[in-house]
Write a protein that holds these residues in place. Structure first.
Motif, short mmCIF file in Angstrom:
data_model
loop_
_atom_site.label_atom_id
_atom_site.label_comp_id
_atom_site.label_asym_id
_atom_site.label_seq_id
_atom_site.Cartn_x
_atom_site.Cartn_y
_atom_site.Cartn_z
N TYR A 90 16.42 55.87 -50.58
CA TYR A 90 15.78 55.86 -49.26
C TYR A 90 16.67 56.56 -48.24
O TYR A 90 16.21 57.39 -47.47
N HIS A 91 17.95 56.19 -48.27
CA HIS A 91 18.91 56.76 -47.31
C HIS A 91 19.08 58.27 -47.50
O HIS A 91 19.15 59.03 -46.53
N ALA A 121 4.60 50.27 -51.68
CA ALA A 121 5.13 51.64 -51.72
C ALA A 121 4.82 52.33 -50.40
O ALA A 121 3.72 52.21 -49.87
N SER A 122 5.80 53.02 -49.86
CA SER A 122 5.58 53.71 -48.58
C SER A 122 5.80 55.22 -48.70
O SER A 122 5.41 55.96 -47.83
N GLU A 137 6.13 45.88 -58.15
CA GLU A 137 4.81 46.44 -58.46
C GLU A 137 4.72 47.96 -58.46
O GLU A 137 3.73 48.51 -58.91
N THR A 138 5.71 48.65 -57.94
CA THR A 138 5.61 50.10 -57.83
C THR A 138 6.92 50.77 -58.21
O THR A 138 7.99 50.15 -58.12
N ASN A 139 6.81 52.02 -58.62
CA ASN A 139 8.01 52.82 -58.88
C ASN A 139 8.36 53.68 -57.68
O ASN A 139 9.39 54.35 -57.67
N ARG A 140 7.50 53.68 -56.69
CA ARG A 140 7.74 54.49 -55.49
C ARG A 140 8.66 53.75 -54.52
O ARG A 140 8.77 52.53 -54.54
N ILE A 141 9.32 54.51 -53.66
CA ILE A 141 10.24 53.94 -52.68
C ILE A 141 9.48 53.10 -51.67
O ILE A 141 8.42 53.50 -51.19
N PRO A 145 11.54 46.82 -47.82
CA PRO A 145 12.72 46.16 -48.39
C PRO A 145 14.03 46.86 -48.04
O PRO A 145 15.05 46.20 -47.82
N CYS A 146 14.00 48.19 -47.98
CA CYS A 146 15.22 48.94 -47.63
C CYS A 146 15.67 48.60 -46.21
O CYS A 146 16.86 48.39 -45.95
#
Length: 191
Positions: A90-91, A121-122, A137-141, A145-146
């Motif tokens: 994410y960073h 997922a966003s 539930e997702t593999n996307r970022i 939570p970040c």
């Protein structure tokens, strides 16, 4: 879920979107031993709450979890590693966090938090590592939570501990004493 939203609305004086759009829901999930725990679903608008209110929303949720008799979160090693990987992805690939915790800090927080910090997922980008995990539930970022782990709990840990230290016996928040150790880890990492 209503209690968490009301608590967050109170903390933010009801003037931001965080209680409705930053905290998107509560899921009850199963631990490895079959007991149930809280998974808090966050999204990007939690940023508008500010770091302290965002962190306190997790404390409120944990207080409610405890009062309602739910168990604590039991993260697997893959779930811990996923959060480390996801915060760094994410960073580096989405936007810079105001505070990027070290791997040691992230591992410590995820292992000790009594609730799971989760979210929808966003981003279109998938995490670089630790995909297809059962309780994620997702593999996307996921921005929520970040932000909650990095800019809320990790960044505001000393301020959070200052308040929890006063309330912990009155509100049965003894397990949040891990923040004291987290702050010393944080100081060592920063030095």
């Amino acid at each position: 879920e209503a209690g968490i939203r009301i608590g967050l609305a109170y903390l933010t004086l009801g003037v931001v979107a965080s209680p409705l759009e930053g905290f998107v829901g509560l899921k009850i999930r199963k631990r490895k031993d079959g007991k149930e725990y809280f998974a808090l679903m966050y999204s990007g608008p939690i940023r508008s709450a500010g770091g302290t209110a965002g962190a306190l929303s997790v404390v409120i949720a944990d207080y409610l979890r405890n009062q309602l008799g739910y168990s604590t979160y039991d993260p697997s090693e893959k779930e811990v590693r996923r959060m480390v990987s996801e915060l760094y992805d994410y960073h580096e690939r989405v936007t810079n966090l105001q505070y990027l915790p070290s791997e040691k800090e992230i591992r410590f927080l995820v292992t000790n938090l009594p609730v799971q910090i989760d979210g929808d997922a966003s981003e279109d980008i998938e995490v670089s590592n630790y995909k297809d995990i059962d309780r994620i539930e997702t593999n996307r970022i996921r921005s929520g939570p970040c932000l909650v782990l990095g800019e809320c709990i990790a960044q505001k840990a000393s301020k959070l501990w200052k308040n929890i230290r006063k309330w912990k016996s009155e509100f049965d928040l003894e397990q949040w004493s891990f923040l004291e150790e987290f702050i010393s880890i944080q100081k060592k990492v920063k030095s």
